[in-house]
Motif scaffolding. Structure first.
Motif, PDB file in Angstrom:
ATOM      1  N   LEU A   1       0.826  -1.215   0.000  1.00 20.64           N
ATOM      2  CA  LEU A   1       0.000   0.000   0.000  1.00 20.64           C
ATOM      3  C   LEU A   1       0.860   1.265   0.000  1.00 20.64           C
ATOM      4  O   LEU A   1       0.433   2.302  -0.496  1.00 20.64           O
ATOM      5  CB  LEU A   1      -0.924  -0.017   1.228  1.00 20.64           C
ATOM      6  N   SER A   2       2.061   1.172   0.569  1.00 21.03           N
ATOM      7  CA  SER A   2       2.943   2.347   0.593  1.00 21.03           C
ATOM      8  C   SER A   2       3.939   2.331  -0.565  1.00 21.03           C
ATOM      9  O   SER A   2       4.868   3.143  -0.589  1.00 21.03           O
ATOM     10  CB  SER A   2       3.696   2.408   1.931  1.00 21.03           C
ATOM     11  N   GLY A   3       3.766   1.412  -1.518  1.00 21.18           N
ATOM     12  CA  GLY A   3       4.650   1.361  -2.683  1.00 21.18           C
ATOM     13  C   GLY A   3       4.294   2.439  -3.700  1.00 21.18           C
ATOM     14  O   GLY A   3       3.349   3.212  -3.511  1.00 21.18           O
TER      15      GLY A   3
ATOM     16  N   LEU B   1      -0.924  -7.608   0.914  1.00 25.51           N
ATOM     17  CA  LEU B   1      -1.733  -6.903  -0.087  1.00 25.51           C
ATOM     18  C   LEU B   1      -3.042  -6.448   0.549  1.00 25.51           C
ATOM     19  O   LEU B   1      -3.839  -7.281   1.017  1.00 25.51           O
ATOM     20  CB  LEU B   1      -2.006  -7.827  -1.280  1.00 25.51           C
ATOM     21  N   ASP B   2      -3.274  -5.148   0.569  1.00 25.49           N
ATOM     22  CA  ASP B   2      -4.421  -4.544   1.246  1.00 25.49           C
ATOM     23  C   ASP B   2      -5.522  -4.203   0.258  1.00 25.49           C
ATOM     24  O   ASP B   2      -5.403  -3.245  -0.501  1.00 25.49           O
ATOM     25  CB  ASP B   2      -3.974  -3.254   1.937  1.00 25.49           C
ATOM     26  N   VAL B   3      -6.603  -4.956   0.301  1.00 25.63           N
ATOM     27  CA  VAL B   3      -7.734  -4.716  -0.598  1.00 25.63           C
ATOM     28  C   VAL B   3      -8.818  -3.944   0.168  1.00 25.63           C
ATOM     29  O   VAL B   3      -9.246  -4.382   1.236  1.00 25.63           O
ATOM     30  CB  VAL B   3      -8.305  -6.053  -1.120  1.00 25.63           C
ATOM     31  N   MET B   4      -9.245  -2.803  -0.377  1.00 26.33           N
ATOM     32  CA  MET B   4     -10.266  -1.959   0.286  1.00 26.33           C
ATOM     33  C   MET B   4     -11.398  -1.686  -0.684  1.00 26.33           C
ATOM     34  O   MET B   4     -11.157  -1.495  -1.884  1.00 26.33           O
ATOM     35  CB  MET B   4      -9.642  -0.627   0.699  1.00 26.33           C
ATOM     36  N   ASP B   5     -12.619  -1.635  -0.150  1.00 28.49           N
ATOM     37  CA  ASP B   5     -13.784  -1.529  -1.033  1.00 28.49           C
ATOM     38  C   ASP B   5     -14.555  -0.220  -0.903  1.00 28.49           C
ATOM     39  O   ASP B   5     -15.589  -0.042  -1.552  1.00 28.49           O
ATOM     40  CB  ASP B   5     -14.743  -2.707  -0.791  1.00 28.49           C
TER      41      ASP B   5
ATOM     42  N   LEU C   1      -8.168  -8.567   3.263  1.00 31.81           N
ATOM     43  CA  LEU C   1      -9.382  -8.058   2.623  1.00 31.81           C
ATOM     44  C   LEU C   1     -10.148  -7.157   3.582  1.00 31.81           C
ATOM     45  O   LEU C   1     -10.763  -7.644   4.545  1.00 31.81           O
ATOM     46  CB  LEU C   1     -10.261  -9.227   2.178  1.00 31.81           C
ATOM     47  N   MET C   2     -10.105  -5.858   3.326  1.00 25.43           N
ATOM     48  CA  MET C   2     -10.883  -4.899   4.122  1.00 25.43           C
ATOM     49  C   MET C   2     -12.136  -4.580   3.321  1.00 25.43           C
ATOM     50  O   MET C   2     -12.322  -3.470   2.804  1.00 25.43           O
ATOM     51  CB  MET C   2     -10.040  -3.638   4.375  1.00 25.43           C
ATOM     52  N   ILE C   3     -12.984  -5.598   3.187  1.00 22.49           N
ATOM     53  CA  ILE C   3     -14.169  -5.488   2.325  1.00 22.49           C
ATOM     54  C   ILE C   3     -15.338  -6.199   3.003  1.00 22.49           C
ATOM     55  O   ILE C   3     -15.132  -7.097   3.829  1.00 22.49           O
ATOM     56  CB  ILE C   3     -13.917  -6.133   0.932  1.00 22.49           C
TER      57      ILE C   3
ATOM     58  N   PRO D   1      -8.356   0.406  10.098  1.00 24.41           N
ATOM     59  CA  PRO D   1      -7.958   0.067   8.734  1.00 24.41           C
ATOM     60  C   PRO D   1      -8.451   1.083   7.717  1.00 24.41           C
ATOM     61  O   PRO D   1      -9.495   1.702   7.901  1.00 24.41           O
ATOM     62  CB  PRO D   1      -8.608  -1.303   8.515  1.00 24.41           C
ATOM     63  N   GLY D   2      -7.688   1.229   6.646  1.00 29.11           N
ATOM     64  CA  GLY D   2      -8.097   2.118   5.562  1.00 29.11           C
ATOM     65  C   GLY D   2      -6.967   2.960   4.993  1.00 29.11           C
ATOM     66  O   GLY D   2      -7.015   3.336   3.830  1.00 29.11           O
ATOM     67  N   PHE D   3      -5.963   3.220   5.815  1.00 27.40           N
ATOM     68  CA  PHE D   3      -4.900   4.120   5.359  1.00 27.40           C
ATOM     69  C   PHE D   3      -3.550   3.695   5.946  1.00 27.40           C
ATOM     70  O   PHE D   3      -3.490   3.232   7.089  1.00 27.40           O
ATOM     71  CB  PHE D   3      -5.175   5.566   5.824  1.00 27.40           C
TER      72      PHE D   3
ATOM     73  N   GLY E   1       1.099   1.126  11.814  1.00 26.17           N
ATOM     74  CA  GLY E   1       2.008   1.922  12.644  1.00 26.17           C
ATOM     75  C   GLY E   1       3.207   1.158  13.166  1.00 26.17           C
ATOM     76  O   GLY E   1       3.801   1.546  14.178  1.00 26.17           O
ATOM     77  N   VAL E   2       3.569   0.089  12.448  1.00 24.25           N
ATOM     78  CA  VAL E   2       4.716  -0.713  12.914  1.00 24.25           C
ATOM     79  C   VAL E   2       6.015  -0.060  12.447  1.00 24.25           C
ATOM     80  O   VAL E   2       6.174   0.287  11.275  1.00 24.25           O
ATOM     81  CB  VAL E   2       4.617  -2.169  12.386  1.00 24.25           C
ATOM     82  N   ASN E   3       6.941   0.107  13.396  1.00 22.77           N
ATOM     83  CA  ASN E   3       8.300   0.569  13.084  1.00 22.77           C
ATOM     84  C   ASN E   3       9.244  -0.145  14.049  1.00 22.77           C
ATOM     85  O   ASN E   3       8.804  -1.074  14.763  1.00 22.77           O
ATOM     86  CB  ASN E   3       8.396   2.103  13.193  1.00 22.77           C
TER      87      ASN E   3
ATOM     88  N   GLY F   1       4.158  -0.821   6.230  1.00 23.73           N
ATOM     89  CA  GLY F   1       4.055  -0.116   4.956  1.00 23.73           C
ATOM     90  C   GLY F   1       4.968   1.093   4.928  1.00 23.73           C
ATOM     91  O   GLY F   1       6.042   1.064   4.333  1.00 23.73           O
ATOM     92  N   SER F   2       4.544   2.170   5.607  1.00 25.07           N
ATOM     93  CA  SER F   2       5.306   3.418   5.506  1.00 25.07           C
ATOM     94  C   SER F   2       6.700   3.297   6.121  1.00 25.07           C
ATOM     95  O   SER F   2       7.641   3.933   5.640  1.00 25.07           O
ATOM     96  CB  SER F   2       4.521   4.569   6.138  1.00 25.07           C
ATOM     97  N   TYR F   3       6.845   2.472   7.157  1.00 22.79           N
ATOM     98  CA  TYR F   3       8.184   2.322   7.759  1.00 22.79           C
ATOM     99  C   TYR F   3       9.171   1.734   6.742  1.00 22.79           C
ATOM    100  O   TYR F   3      10.332   2.147   6.675  1.00 22.79           O
ATOM    101  CB  TYR F   3       8.114   1.425   9.003  1.00 22.79           C
TER     102      TYR F   3
HETATM  103  C1  DX5 Z   1      -4.106  -0.249   6.772  1.00 21.40           C
HETATM  104  C2  DX5 Z   1      -3.499  -1.460   6.114  1.00 21.40           C
HETATM  105  C3  DX5 Z   1      -2.065  -1.614   6.413  1.00 21.40           C
HETATM  106  C4  DX5 Z   1      -1.202  -0.460   5.973  1.00 21.40           C
HETATM  107  C5  DX5 Z   1      -0.203  -0.296   7.053  1.00 21.40           C
HETATM  108  O1  DX5 Z   1      -5.467  -0.267   6.645  1.00 21.40           O
HETATM  109  O2  DX5 Z   1      -4.156  -2.651   6.516  1.00 21.40           O
HETATM  110  O3  DX5 Z   1      -1.546  -2.847   5.933  1.00 21.40           O
HETATM  111  O4  DX5 Z   1      -0.541  -0.649   4.748  1.00 21.40           O
HETATM  112  O5  DX5 Z   1       0.505   0.865   6.815  1.00 21.40           O
HETATM  113  P1  DX5 Z   1       1.533   1.447   7.884  1.00 21.40           P
HETATM  114  O6  DX5 Z   1       2.575   0.386   8.133  1.00 21.40           O
HETATM  115  O7  DX5 Z   1       2.088   2.655   7.177  1.00 21.40           O
HETATM  116  O8  DX5 Z   1       0.750   1.784   9.125  1.00 21.40           O
END
Ligand code: DX5
Ligand code: ZN
Length: 214
Positions: A8-10, A32-36, A65-67, A139-141, A175-177, A195-197
């Motif tokens: 998602l952060s790619g 792989l984060d799937v959102m609907d 799957l966030m759906i 979840p979502g971002f 929020g994992v770092n 993701g972002s870390y």
């Molecule tokens: C959020 C996703 C995560 C997201 C995590 O809804 O499920 O997998 O990519 O991102 P970071 O690591 O930046 O919090």
């Protein structure tokens, strides 16, 4: 510690270099984060994108799957060659049935819980699942701050798994770092999603290695 970098952060304009980095890295999975836009207030990507990603990625796929009604997509997730299919407890009124169907499709069944969903809701399913994914953000971002209470949930889940003899592993997402990852490792987590870390680091492979050493 196992590591599941979140795509998602790619760079969605050019994912190949990100996937090649993950292939070279010590990552254990690709998340792989799937959102609907219904279960969560965002839309990410779907099966056409994941099919292309699966052709390039050499790591096992960890599909989150966030759906709503995730069980409608079991065969499509299996056709990607995914190893883990994660569905939200909050999206599945017939969770036991969904878990059995994921198993019949020869995938590992992961059950995900949102920050406000208690670990105790898993008591009657814990012996049937392969993985529990604890959301440490809503979840979502990507890029949201870690919810500190998640550490207690990991400890509680660790106790539940040990008491029941469940084979489930514990994955944590959001929020994992290096700092929050250390707390989660001490609490009993087995897999960290980041993701972002990872993708925001000057050296993403090094960031993956840092989490893997926890
Ligand atoms: C959020 C996703 C995560 C997201 C995590 O809804 O499920 O997998 O990519 O991102 P970071 O690591 O930046 O919090
Ligand atoms: Zn995720």
């Amino acid at each position: 510690m196992k590591v599941s970098p979140s795509l998602l952060s790619g760079n969605f304009a050019d994912l190949r270099p990100d996937l090649e980095m993950i292939n070279r890295s010590e990552a254990d999975y690709l998340h792989l984060d799937v959102m609907d836009g219904v279960f969560v207030p965002n839309i990410s990507f779907g099966f056409p994108v994941m099919k292309s990603v699966a052709k390039v990625c050499r790591k096992p796929l960890d599909v989150h799957l966030m759906i709503v009604e995730p069980d409608k997509w079991i065969s499509q997730v299996r056709d990607l060659g995914a190893e883990i299919m994660n569905v939200h407890q909050e999206a599945c009124p017939h969770l036991h049935s969904v878990v059995q169907r994921i198993h019949r499709a020869e995938m590992k069944a992961g059950v995900t819980i949102n920050p406000a969903t208690p670990v105790s809701t898993l008591v009657d399913i814990i012996e049937d699942v392969d993985l529990v994914l604890i959301m440490s953000v809503n979840p979502g971002f990507g890029g949201q701050p870690f919810i500190a209470h998640s550490v207690k949930k990991v400890q509680e889940l660790r106790r539940l798994i040990d008491e029941t003899g469940s084979k489930a592993v514990i994955e944590v997402d959001g929020g994992v770092n290096a700092e929050t990852g250390k707390l989660l490792a001490e609490a009993g987590a087995d897999i960290l999603v980041a993701g972002s870390y990872v993708f925001g680091a000057p050296d993403p492979e090094e960031a993956i290695r840092t989490l893997a050493r926890l």
